[in-house]
Motif scaffolding. Structure first.
Motif: not given
Length: 109
Positions: A73-77
């Motif tokens: 999965r892709r995480t965003y910051r």
């Protein structure tokens, strides 16, 4: 209560930037937090959250990273530029809410 679609759309970017301000989050987590923190008032479809995430990433306001763990999965910051934008959006939002309160007299009704 149903929140006007345009009002949600106009504030969604600021809310998402706020949710990734302290730590990286993935799309589904952001979706659930939008609903939980608004106490169920704000509900988004996952299909509407991801285009906002892509748009914020394209602008350089957030950075996405793909986690290659068991569940890919892709995480965003948030980025430094995103923090600057969020600060400005929060100021604008507070001015808008104060102005609407004065006009609608919601606090004096």
């Amino acid at each position: 209560m149903t929140i006007d679609r345009e009002l949600k759309r106009g504030s969604a970017e600021m809310m998402i930037l706020s949710l990734v301000e302290d730590r990286a989050r993935h799309g589904y987590e952001i979706l659930k937090l939008l609903e939980e923190r608004s106490e169920g008032v704000l509900k988004f479809h996952i299909g509407s959250v991801y285009p906002i995430l892509y748009r914020l990433e394209k602008r350089g306001w957030i950075r996405g990273e793909t986690d290659e763990g068991a569940r890919r999965r892709r995480t965003y910051r948030i980025t430094l530029e995103g923090r600057r934008v969020l600060k400005g959006q929060r100021g604008t939002w507070q001015e808008l809410v104060a102005a609407i309160d004065r006009v609608a007299r919601t606090r004096n009704a």
